[in-house]
Design a protein around this motif. Structure first.
Motif, PDB file in Angstrom:
ATOM      1  N   GLU A 188     -17.129  39.732 -18.681  1.00 14.43           N
ATOM      2  CA  GLU A 188     -17.323  41.144 -18.351  1.00 14.43           C
ATOM      3  C   GLU A 188     -18.786  41.490 -18.583  1.00 14.43           C
ATOM      4  O   GLU A 188     -19.535  40.704 -19.165  1.00 14.43           O
ATOM      5  CB  GLU A 188     -16.445  42.054 -19.230  1.00 14.43           C
ATOM      6  CG  GLU A 188     -15.010  42.214 -18.761  1.00 14.43           C
ATOM      7  CD  GLU A 188     -14.896  43.034 -17.482  1.00 14.43           C
ATOM      8  OE1 GLU A 188     -15.943  43.426 -16.926  1.00 14.43           O
ATOM      9  OE2 GLU A 188     -13.771  43.274 -17.045  1.00 14.43           O
ATOM     10  N   LYS A 201     -15.417  51.204 -27.328  1.00 13.60           N
ATOM     11  CA  LYS A 201     -15.099  50.479 -26.096  1.00 13.60           C
ATOM     12  C   LYS A 201     -15.698  49.085 -26.107  1.00 13.60           C
ATOM     13  O   LYS A 201     -15.093  48.127 -25.608  1.00 13.60           O
ATOM     14  CB  LYS A 201     -15.599  51.261 -24.887  1.00 13.60           C
ATOM     15  CG  LYS A 201     -14.825  52.547 -24.630  1.00 13.60           C
ATOM     16  CD  LYS A 201     -15.375  53.296 -23.426  1.00 13.60           C
ATOM     17  CE  LYS A 201     -14.604  54.602 -23.210  1.00 13.60           C
ATOM     18  NZ  LYS A 201     -15.161  55.379 -22.073  1.00 13.60           N
ATOM     19  N   GLU A 240     -13.463  46.998 -28.275  1.00  7.32           N
ATOM     20  CA  GLU A 240     -12.221  46.713 -27.555  1.00  7.32           C
ATOM     21  C   GLU A 240     -12.439  45.600 -26.528  1.00  7.32           C
ATOM     22  O   GLU A 240     -11.599  44.706 -26.377  1.00  7.32           O
ATOM     23  CB  GLU A 240     -11.732  47.986 -26.853  1.00  7.32           C
ATOM     24  CG  GLU A 240     -10.442  47.790 -26.061  1.00  7.32           C
ATOM     25  CD  GLU A 240     -10.057  49.035 -25.284  1.00  7.32           C
ATOM     26  OE1 GLU A 240      -9.130  48.944 -24.470  1.00  7.32           O
ATOM     27  OE2 GLU A 240     -10.701  50.092 -25.473  1.00  7.32           O
ATOM     28  N   LEU A 241     -13.548  45.637 -25.809  1.00  4.85           N
ATOM     29  CA  LEU A 241     -13.856  44.614 -24.821  1.00  4.85           C
ATOM     30  C   LEU A 241     -14.041  43.254 -25.480  1.00  4.85           C
ATOM     31  O   LEU A 241     -13.522  42.238 -24.993  1.00  4.85           O
ATOM     32  CB  LEU A 241     -15.127  45.007 -24.053  1.00  4.85           C
ATOM     33  CG  LEU A 241     -15.661  44.000 -23.033  1.00  4.85           C
ATOM     34  CD1 LEU A 241     -14.620  43.713 -21.965  1.00  4.85           C
ATOM     35  CD2 LEU A 241     -16.951  44.515 -22.409  1.00  4.85           C
ATOM     36  N   ARG A 297     -12.797  42.298 -28.363  1.00  5.43           N
ATOM     37  CA  ARG A 297     -11.494  41.841 -28.858  1.00  5.43           C
ATOM     38  C   ARG A 297     -10.655  41.255 -27.721  1.00  5.43           C
ATOM     39  O   ARG A 297      -9.967  40.245 -27.906  1.00  5.43           O
ATOM     40  CB  ARG A 297     -10.747  42.999 -29.532  1.00  5.43           C
ATOM     41  CG  ARG A 297      -9.424  42.566 -30.143  1.00  5.43           C
ATOM     42  CD  ARG A 297      -8.784  43.695 -30.923  1.00  5.43           C
ATOM     43  NE  ARG A 297      -9.472  43.949 -32.176  1.00  5.43           N
ATOM     44  CZ  ARG A 297      -9.322  43.200 -33.265  1.00  5.43           C
ATOM     45  NH1 ARG A 297      -8.563  42.136 -33.239  1.00  5.43           N
ATOM     46  NH2 ARG A 297      -9.967  43.519 -34.363  1.00  5.43           N
ATOM     47  N   ARG A 298     -10.748  41.863 -26.540  1.00  7.33           N
ATOM     48  CA  ARG A 298     -10.011  41.330 -25.389  1.00  7.33           C
ATOM     49  C   ARG A 298     -10.516  39.935 -25.015  1.00  7.33           C
ATOM     50  O   ARG A 298      -9.745  39.053 -24.669  1.00  7.33           O
ATOM     51  CB  ARG A 298     -10.155  42.297 -24.212  1.00  7.33           C
ATOM     52  CG  ARG A 298      -9.305  41.949 -23.001  1.00  7.33           C
ATOM     53  CD  ARG A 298      -8.938  43.196 -22.198  1.00  7.33           C
ATOM     54  NE  ARG A 298     -10.086  43.983 -21.817  1.00  7.33           N
ATOM     55  CZ  ARG A 298     -10.810  43.758 -20.699  1.00  7.33           C
ATOM     56  NH1 ARG A 298     -10.479  42.765 -19.905  1.00  7.33           N
ATOM     57  NH2 ARG A 298     -11.826  44.539 -20.397  1.00  7.33           N
ATOM     58  N   GLU A 340      -9.098  37.498 -27.567  1.00  9.91           N
ATOM     59  CA  GLU A 340      -7.678  37.212 -27.323  1.00  9.91           C
ATOM     60  C   GLU A 340      -7.503  36.230 -26.178  1.00  9.91           C
ATOM     61  O   GLU A 340      -6.676  35.323 -26.235  1.00  9.91           O
ATOM     62  CB  GLU A 340      -6.931  38.518 -27.043  1.00  9.91           C
ATOM     63  CG  GLU A 340      -6.786  39.412 -28.274  1.00  9.91           C
ATOM     64  CD  GLU A 340      -6.225  40.781 -27.928  1.00  9.91           C
ATOM     65  OE1 GLU A 340      -6.079  41.073 -26.722  1.00  9.91           O
ATOM     66  OE2 GLU A 340      -5.946  41.559 -28.863  1.00  9.91           O
ATOM     67  N   GLU A 341      -8.285  36.419 -25.110  1.00  6.55           N
ATOM     68  CA  GLU A 341      -8.183  35.490 -23.981  1.00  6.55           C
ATOM     69  C   GLU A 341      -8.635  34.098 -24.393  1.00  6.55           C
ATOM     70  O   GLU A 341      -8.029  33.097 -24.007  1.00  6.55           O
ATOM     71  CB  GLU A 341      -9.014  35.995 -22.800  1.00  6.55           C
ATOM     72  CG  GLU A 341      -8.953  35.068 -21.609  1.00  6.55           C
ATOM     73  CD  GLU A 341      -9.224  35.773 -20.296  1.00  6.55           C
ATOM     74  OE1 GLU A 341      -9.882  35.178 -19.444  1.00  6.55           O
ATOM     75  OE2 GLU A 341      -8.777  36.921 -20.120  1.00  6.55           O
ATOM     76  N   ARG A 350     -13.390  44.730 -13.696  1.00  2.28           N
ATOM     77  CA  ARG A 350     -12.564  43.664 -14.262  1.00  2.28           C
ATOM     78  C   ARG A 350     -12.344  42.566 -13.236  1.00  2.28           C
ATOM     79  O   ARG A 350     -12.064  42.849 -12.064  1.00  2.28           O
ATOM     80  CB  ARG A 350     -11.207  44.216 -14.700  1.00  2.28           C
ATOM     81  CG  ARG A 350     -10.303  43.189 -15.368  1.00  2.28           C
ATOM     82  CD  ARG A 350      -8.960  43.801 -15.722  1.00  2.28           C
ATOM     83  NE  ARG A 350      -8.120  42.870 -16.447  1.00  2.28           N
ATOM     84  CZ  ARG A 350      -7.376  41.931 -15.869  1.00  2.28           C
ATOM     85  NH1 ARG A 350      -7.381  41.814 -14.544  1.00  2.28           N
ATOM     86  NH2 ARG A 350      -6.640  41.116 -16.585  1.00  2.28           N
TER      87      ARG A 350
END
Length: 509
Positions: free
Chosen positions: A102, A112, A115-116, A118-119, A122-123, A224
């Motif tokens: 991203e 934000k 959050e990005l 952390r995403r 996770e991936e 995205r």
């Protein structure tokens, strides 16, 4: 947990991100330029490297885009987030072509940004788990002639980029075949991305597949990448392709034709190099005749068809698979592996396994937990295998459990009433026979089918399937007192699937 690496020549940016991520329990390591990052990577293996990397584009001592290219060569699975000023957005967009996860525009909103990141973490962790599973366990097991034919087909297709259609019943292992085709192909070093088109709501599926631009719809606060972009250079597995909405089939056909597509809300074509493997348990020729699946898409996907046999067609593999799953379950639970007697294996081998290999795996998990001794005997097998479910001292009451995909455990007295009521109501059992439902429900199903087939109807499959699905879902909801997510887990389906089925079938509750 491995740290998130932050690369920026601005000390204030590094400080703010470090503190914010540490508050979230995410360790960090900071660098002032790309040269420091490349030096730090020397001599490190994947286990010692970063979990994710956040990098500015313009820095003294190197470009963030050049760093991205180098990182992707060394660590292709590492998520990289590019930070950029608004004037650099064109560069950020081009970064996606080089594999950026991203971009994060400056000045950014700190929550934000966290959050990005952390995403991205996770991936990264999901990919690591998938890689460990693929490396730690055999891809597929089978000595039956039907499975040997599948193995030979995988070998012949391994060096090809041709599109493959895998057909077979639910639970027969279609995704395992897709992963094997990817692992033994020239694309093995690229990503393997899987998506179940039946498990994602129609209004979200387009964005999942093709991605979206910022502001394309409410809640789209950042751009995205979709699954096609994520799978660039690798393989995209489209499971349950027969359930794809008709309008999206047109877009999929276009991508398969020339490799170009547009993100939702986008105006610039995106090019992707992806091998597509599709799978379905449905009769696509019949769906084409019904007008719900595009014939041109069917022919585009159906270049090579690979049929996966049901477990009942390869019964000689049941003992080997059973021992494998018992060992696997014991390792996962940290207990001593249980053994199974020949008598129990013989009885297990007579079971029809409507849920196929997935159902056998679930049974082995159940046995690892529930069997009282180290050696599993026939009496220890779950009720749907033995053929009798003991409820409240009334014998026999047989629910249609042989079609379930997971074993059941005897219920408490309070719950038995709800289950018995739901099952008898669904099958319209006469009042004087509620305590002894026929064991031979398959024969009753065949009789009902023959009765309908003797008429001029052309929807017998749909009629009986809907009645069966309705019965299963109502029974599951009864045992969970209406809790849908728990009912879905018991049935072995996704929560989106059970919600969609409840709406389609008009089930209350």
């Amino acid at each position: 947990m491995k740290p998130i690496w932050i690369v920026d020549d601005d000390q204030s940016i590094r400080f703010v991100l470090e503190k914010a991520l540490l508050r979230e329990g995410l360790p960090t390591r900071s660098f002032t330029n790309p040269r420091e990052v490349l030096k730090a990577l020397e001599g490190l293996d994947d286990a010692q490297g970063p979990q994710a990397l956040v990098s500015d584009i313009r820095m003294p001592g190197g470009s963030g885009l050049d760093l991205l290219t180098t990182i992707k060569e060394r660590l292709p699975g590492l998520p990289v987030i590019i930070m950029t000023a608004f004037s650099d957005l064109d560069s950020a967009v081009s970064a996606f072509q080089n594999g950026a996860f991203e971009y994060l525009p400056k000045p950014f909103d700190l929550p934000k940004a966290v959050e990005l990141i952390r995403r991205a973490v996770e991936e990264s962790q999901r990919e690591e788990v998938a890689e460990v599973k693929m490396a730690a366990s055999p891809e597929m097991l089978g000595q039956a002639p039907a499975m040997q034919d599948v193995f030979r087909a995988i070998g012949r297709l391994s060096q090809s980029n041709v599109t493959v259609m895998i057909t077979g019943e639910s639970g027969s292992g279609k995704e395992l075949v897709a992963r094997a085709l990817h692992k033994h192909s020239p694309r093995a070093s690229g990503p393997f991305v899987a998506i179940n088109t039946a498990a994602i709501p129609k209004d979200l599926l387009e964005s999942e597949l093709f991605g979206h631009e910022r502001g394309a719809f409410t809640g789209a606060q950042t751009s995205r990448r979709g699954r096609f972009e994520q799978a660039d250079g690798g393989t995209l597995f489209l499971d349950e392709i027969g359930d794809m909405p008709f309008d999206l089939q047109t877009r999929l056909l276009r991508v398969l034709s020339d490799g170009h597509f547009y993100r939702v809300g986008g105006h610039n074509a995106v090019k992707t190099n992806v091998r597509v493997i599709a799978a379905t348990h449905q009769d696509l020729e019949q769906r084409v005749k019904q007008g719900v699946f595009r014939e041109d898409l069917f022919h585009r996907l159906n270049v090579i068809r690979l049929r996966l046999p049901a477990l009942r067609e390869r019964r000689e593999d049941v003992p080997m698979l059973t021992r494998h799953f018992l060992l696997q379950s014991a390792q996962q639970l940290g207990v001593e592996p249980k053994r199974i007697s020949e008598a129990a294996l013989d009885l297990l081998g007579t079971f029809q396994f409507p849920g196929n290999v997935r159902q056998l795996e679930n049974i082995c998990h159940w046995l690892t937990v529930m069997a009282p001794a180290q050696v599993i005997e026939s009496k220890d097998l779950p009720p749907e295998v033995i053929g009798v479910v003991e409820m409240g001292g009334v014998l026999p009451i047989s629910m249609p459990l042989s079609l379930a995909t997971a074993p059941t455990v005897n219920l408490q007295a309070e719950d038995r009433v709800h289950v018995e009521t739901a099952v008898t109501a669904s099958f319209h059992v006469p009042a004087d026979k509620k305590t002894a439902i026929s064991h031979d429900w398959e024969s009753e199903l065949a009789t009902e089918a023959l009765s309908l087939l003797a008429t001029d109807r052309h929807d017998v499959w749909d009629v009986l399937t809907q009645r069966f699905e309705s019965c299963l879902i109502q029974a599951a909801l009864s045992t969970t007192r209406g809790r849908r997510i728990e009912a879905a887990l018991k049935l072995g389906i996704g929560r989106n699937t059970i919600t969609r089925k409840i709406q389609e079938l008009g089930i209350e509750g």
